[in-house]
Enzyme design. Structure first.
Site, PDB file in Angstrom:
ATOM      1  N   LYS A 218      12.830  -3.250  12.758  1.00  0.00           N
ATOM      2  CA  LYS A 218      11.987  -2.219  13.804  1.00  0.00           C
ATOM      3  C   LYS A 218      12.078  -2.862  15.324  1.00  0.00           C
ATOM      4  CE  LYS A 218       9.100   1.832  14.853  1.00  0.00           C
ATOM      5  NZ  LYS A 218       8.176   2.395  14.228  1.00  0.00           N
ATOM      6  N   GLU A 224       7.993 -13.154  10.762  1.00  0.00           N
ATOM      7  CA  GLU A 224       9.035 -13.213   9.841  1.00  0.00           C
ATOM      8  C   GLU A 224      10.339 -13.711   9.626  1.00  0.00           C
ATOM      9  OE1 GLU A 224       6.320 -11.659   9.930  1.00  0.00           O
ATOM     10  OE2 GLU A 224       4.649 -12.813   8.539  1.00  0.00           O
ATOM     11  N   GLY A 286       7.774   2.196   9.857  1.00  0.00           N
ATOM     12  CA  GLY A 286       8.293   0.574   9.315  1.00  0.00           C
ATOM     13  C   GLY A 286       8.692   1.206   7.624  1.00  0.00           C
ATOM     14  N   ARG A 287       6.814   2.209   7.275  1.00  0.00           N
ATOM     15  CA  ARG A 287       7.182   2.315   5.491  1.00  0.00           C
ATOM     16  C   ARG A 287       7.422   3.761   5.307  1.00  0.00           C
ATOM     17  NH1 ARG A 287       2.670   2.367   8.450  1.00  0.00           N
ATOM     18  NH2 ARG A 287       1.382   3.336   9.351  1.00  0.00           N
ATOM     19  N   GLU A 372      -1.183   0.974   3.974  1.00  0.00           N
ATOM     20  CA  GLU A 372      -0.674   0.734   5.254  1.00  0.00           C
ATOM     21  C   GLU A 372      -1.229   2.131   6.562  1.00  0.00           C
ATOM     22  OE1 GLU A 372       1.841  -2.921   7.176  1.00  0.00           O
ATOM     23  OE2 GLU A 372       2.771  -0.861   7.195  1.00  0.00           O
ATOM     24  N   HIS A 407       0.605  -4.121 -22.400  1.00  0.00           N
ATOM     25  CA  HIS A 407       0.406  -5.320 -22.332  1.00  0.00           C
ATOM     26  C   HIS A 407      -0.897  -5.668 -21.681  1.00  0.00           C
ATOM     27  CE1 HIS A 407       2.001  -3.862 -26.265  1.00  0.00           C
ATOM     28  NE2 HIS A 407       3.046  -3.536 -25.581  1.00  0.00           N
ATOM     29  N   LYS A 537      -2.037 -11.200  12.726  1.00  0.00           N
ATOM     30  CA  LYS A 537      -0.715 -12.287  13.050  1.00  0.00           C
ATOM     31  C   LYS A 537      -1.287 -12.674  14.782  1.00  0.00           C
ATOM     32  CE  LYS A 537       2.141  -8.442  12.546  1.00  0.00           C
ATOM     33  NZ  LYS A 537       3.439  -7.022  13.210  1.00  0.00           N
TER      34      LYS A 537
HETATM   35  O1  F6P Z   1       3.068  -6.417  10.874  1.00  0.00           O
HETATM   36  C1  F6P Z   1       3.600  -4.382   9.422  1.00  0.00           C
HETATM   37  C2  F6P Z   1       4.224  -4.068  10.159  1.00  0.00           C
HETATM   38  O2  F6P Z   1       4.616  -3.963  11.484  1.00  0.00           O
HETATM   39  C3  F6P Z   1       4.645  -2.556   8.852  1.00  0.00           C
HETATM   40  O3  F6P Z   1       4.393  -1.820   9.618  1.00  0.00           O
HETATM   41  C4  F6P Z   1       6.657  -2.940   9.537  1.00  0.00           C
HETATM   42  O4  F6P Z   1       7.076  -1.823   8.351  1.00  0.00           O
HETATM   43  C5  F6P Z   1       6.834  -4.338   9.202  1.00  0.00           C
HETATM   44  O5  F6P Z   1       5.371  -5.630  10.181  1.00  0.00           O
HETATM   45  C6  F6P Z   1       7.655  -4.651   9.279  1.00  0.00           C
HETATM   46  O6  F6P Z   1       8.042  -4.423  11.090  1.00  0.00           O
HETATM   47  P1  F6P Z   1       9.489  -4.676  11.350  1.00  0.00           P
HETATM   48  O7  F6P Z   1      10.379  -3.567  10.824  1.00  0.00           O
HETATM   49  O8  F6P Z   1       9.380  -4.530  13.561  1.00  0.00           O
HETATM   50  O9  F6P Z   1      10.477  -6.339  11.715  1.00  0.00           O
END
Ligand code: F6P
Length: 580
Positions: A218, A224, A286-287, A372, A407, A537
Site C-alpha cells: 500500500k 521488507e 492493509g488487513r 492488528e 494431535h 520499526k
Molecule cells: O507494519 C504493519 C503494516 O503496516 C500492515 O498494517 C500492513 O498490512 C503491512 O504493514 C504492509 O504494509 P504495506 O502494504 O504498506 O507494505
C-alpha cells in the site's frame, strides 16, 4: 454517534451483564443442554449459506438478551457506526480516513458517494473501484490465457507476490484456500520476510523469463517489500543475456507489476504507473485489502469469474450485517460472545480451527485481522482523563486446521487450566471426495465440540476405567480417574457451509471482519489504525547501522540491546570478512 462516551464499564447495560455474570458463571453446558431441548435450534442462525451454531456457549437466553441490549446501547451507537462505515464516513478518526473495504465488493451497482465523488467510478480524478477491478480481471485473464509474455517471448507461468502483512496474508491464504479452483499450469509463490531465505527459496527452480513479480505494498515504503523487490529485480536482470539499460527497462516492464496506493514510489522503483500499477486507496486498510487489487494473485489463480464470486460472497455478508437484526446477525453475535468471554470470564485466548486443510493459512490471516485491529488500549471517544480503556480488548488469536490440532494442542483445550473459546469451521462437502475421509473429518469436528462442551464426569471416567480393567485384566487404580476426567464447559461456535468455494471464502472473511469491527466499536477503540507496529520499526532502522558495522557505538541506552548487538557482531564478523 456522540462525541465522547462514558466508560464502557459504567454503562447500565454493562452493569446488568456484570450482575448477570455472577449468577450464570458456574452453569455447565451439560446441564444447559439437558434441561433445554430447544437450545441448539434457538441458538443458531442460518443465512447466506452459512450456518452458525452458537449453542455450545456459556450463555442463557437472558445472557443473550443482555448482550444484545449492550449492542443496542445508544451510547455505544453500534448501528450508527455500521452505517458510518458502510457509507464512507471518516470513522478511522486517528488517521482522518474513511474505511471502505466494503466498497471493493459492492456488487449492487449503486454508486457510493464519498466527498462528492462516486468511488465506484473514480477517486480523486483517478480510476475508482470498478475500473481497477476491470483492469485486474483483464490482466488475470491475459496471464491465464498465456498471453502475457516475458522478455524472451516465453509466456508468464510463475507468479511471485512480494508483500507483507495485509499485502501477503490475504492473497496467500486465499490462493491456498481456493487451490482446487486454480489454473494448474501456473505457479504461485509468496515472499514476505526480510529473511533472505524466503526470497531465495521462493525463486528456487523458477525460470526468470517466465516469472512475474507482483510487488504489493500500500505504502510502497515497507522495508521488507522494497528490499525483496530490489533483490528480485536484480535476479531478473542478472538472467538477461544482454544487460543494457534498455534491456533492463524492457524486462522490468514485462516482469514487474505493482499494487499500491503510492504511484510516485512505484514510478521511482521503475514500474510504469500508467501501465503496470494496480491502484488502491488510503481508505483500504492493509488487513482489509484482499478485495482490492491486492487480490491480483487470487484473480490470476482462480480467474475473474471466481474472483468476482469471492467478492460477491463478501457483499452478501455486508448486506446481512447491515440489514439483519442483531439477534440474527452472525458477525454481531460472534462479537458479543467474544466480549462475554474476554471481558466477563477473562478468557483472553481464542482459537480458530478450520476442519479443512485448504484453510491452513486462515488462522494466520485472522491473527492480523483481529490482533492488528483490536490490539489497542487508547480510547476513541474518551471523556477527558479517561484516555485509556480499563477493560480488556482484543484477544490472542491462533489456530490450526483440524484434525492436525487434535494431535498437538487439543490436550490443553480439553484438560488444561486455561479455557480457550474456539471457532470450529467445516464444510458439508469436500472438494476432493476421497473414500470416507470427509465423513471422518466431520465426525471429528462435531465430536470435538461436544467433548469440549460436555466433558466427562469423574463418575463416568471411573465407570469407563473399571470396564476397561475388567476387559483387559489390568488392576483398577482410583488415582487414574482424575487424569481421565474432562471438565467440559469449554465453549465453541461452529460455522458450517456446504463447501469451500469462492463465495463461501468471501463470506467467512467478511464475517470475521465485521465481528472485529463490532468489538472495536463496543470497546471504544479504533480498529483501523496500527500505530503499535511503528516503534519496533523505528528502533530497527536506528540499530541497523550498528549491526552492519563491526565496531563503533551502539545507539541504545539499554544494556540488553547493547549486549545482544555486541554478541551478534562478534559472531558475524568472520563470516562477513569471508564473504568479502
Ligand atoms: O507494519 C504493519 C503494516 O503496516 C500492515 O498494517 C500492513 O498490512 C503491512 O504493514 C504492509 O504494509 P504495506 O502494504 O504498506 O507494505
Amino acid at each position: 454517534m456522540s462525541e465522547s462516551r462514558r466508560k464502557l464499564t459504567a454503562l447500565p447495560e454493562w452493569q446488568a451483564l456484570v450482575e448477570h455474570f455472577r449468577e450464570v458463571k458456574d452453569l455447565h453446558l451439560r446441564n444447559l443442554f439437558r434441561e433445554d431441548p430447544g437450545r441448539a435450534e434457538r441458538f443458531s442462525i442460518e443465512d447466506c449459506g452459512i450456518f452458525l451454531d452458537f449453542s455450545k456457549n456459556r450463555i442463557t437466553d437472558r445472557t443473550l438478551e443482555l448482550l444484545l441490549r449492550l449492542a443496542e446501547s445508544r451510547e455505544i451507537g453500534l448501528r450508527e457506526a455500521i452505517e458510518a462505515m458502510l457509507t464512507g464516513q471518516p470513522i478511522n478518526a486517528t488517521e482522518g480516513r474513511a474505511v471502505l473495504h466494503t466498497a471493493l465488493r459492492n456488487r449492487s451497482a449503486t454508486p457510493l458517494i464519498v466527498n462528492g465523488e462516486d468511488v465506484m467510478q473514480s477517486v480523486k480524478g483517478g480510476p475508482g473501484v470498478l475500473p481497477v477491478l476491470e483492469k485486474v480481471c483483464r490482466f488475470a485473464q491475459q496471464i491465464r490465457q498465456l498471453e502475457r509474455r516475458g522478455w524472451s517471448g516465453k509466456p508468464i507461468r510463475n507468479i511471485v507476490n512480494i508483500g507483507i502483512g495485509g499485502s501477503d496474508l490475504g492473497p496467500a491464504m486465499a490462493v491456498e484456500a481456493l487451490r482446487p479452483y486454480s489454473d494448474r499450469r501456473l505457479t504461485f509463490r509468496f515472499v514476505s520476510n526480510i529473511d533472505g531465505s524466503h526470497l531465495a527459496e521462493a525463486l528456487q527452480g523458477l525460470d526468470p523469463a517466465e516469472t512475474l513479480f507482483i510487488v504489493a505494498s500500500k505504502t510502497f515504503t515497507t522495508l521488507e517489500t522494497t528490499a525483496n523487490a530490489v533483490a528480485a529485480r536484480q535476479w531478473l536482470f542478472s538472467s538477461l543475456p544482454n544487460r543494457s539499460p534498455q534491456a533492463e527497462r524492457e524486462a522490468l516492464a514485462k516482469h514487474f507489476v505493482a499494487v499500491s496506493a503510492n504511484p510516485q514510489r512505484v514510478a521511482e522503483f521503475g514500474i510504469d504507473p500508467d501501465e503496470n500499477l494496480f491502484l488502491f486507496w488510503d481508505w483500504v486498510g492493509g488487513r482489509y485489502s484482499v478485495w482490492s487489487a491486492i487480490g491480483l494473485p487470487l484473480a490470476i489463480a482462480v480467474g475473474p469469474e471466481n474472483f468476482l464470486a469471492f467478492l460477491d460472497g463478501a457483499w452478501q455478508i455486508d448486506e446481512h450485517f447491515r440489514r439483519r437484526p442483531f439477534r440474527q446477525n452472525i458477525p454481531v453475535i460472534l462479537a458479543l460472545l467474544g466480549i462475554w468471554y474476554i471481558n466477563f470470564f477473562g478468557f483472553h485466548s481464542y482459537a480458530v480451527l478450520p476442519y479443512c486443510q485448504l484453510l491452513v493459512r486462515f488462522p494466520a490471516y485472522l491473527q492480523q485481522l483481529d490482533m492488528e485491529s483490536n490490539g489497542k488500549q487508547a480510547r476513541l471517544r474518551p471523556i477527558q482523563g479517561e484516555e485509556f480503556v480499563q477493560w480488556s480488548t482484543g484477544p490472542v488469536v491462533w489456530g490450526e486446521p483440524g484434525t492436525n490440532g487434535q494431535h498437538a494442542f487439543f490436550q490443553l483445550l480439553h484438560q488444561g487450566t486455561e479455557i480457550i473459546p474456539c471457532d470450529f469451521i467445516g464444510f458439508a462437502e469436500s472438494v476432493y471426495p476421497l473414500k470416507d475421509h470427509h465423513a471422518k473429518l466431520l465426525a471429528n469436528l462435531v465430536a470435538q465440540t461436544e467433548a469440549l462442551a460436555i466433558g466427562k464426569t469423574e463418575a463416568e471416567a471411573e465407570r469407563e476405567l473399571r470396564q476397561e480393567c475388567e476387559r483387559t485384566g489390568m488392576p483398577f487404580r482410583r488415582d487414574l480417574v482424575p487424569h481421565r476426567f474432562f471438565p467440559g464447559n469449554r465453549p465453541s461456535n461452529t460455522l458450517l457451509a456446504e463447501r469451500l468455494d469462492p463465495p463461501t471464502l468471501g463470506k467467512l472473511i467478511a464475517i470475521y471482519e465485521h465481528k472485529v469491527f463490532v468489538q472495536g466499536v463496543i470497546w471504544d477503540i479504533n480498529s483501523f489504525d496500527q500505530f503499535g507496529v511503528e516503534l519496533g520499526k523505528q528502533l530497527a532502522s536506528r540499530l541497523l547501522p550498528a549491526i552492519e558495522q563491526a565496531d563503533g557505538p551502539i545507539p541504545s541506552e539499554n544494556s540488553s540491546t547493547r549486549q545482544l548487538i555486541s554478541w551478534i557482531r562478534r559472531h558475524r564478523q568472520p563470516k562477513s570478512e569471508g564473504a568479502a
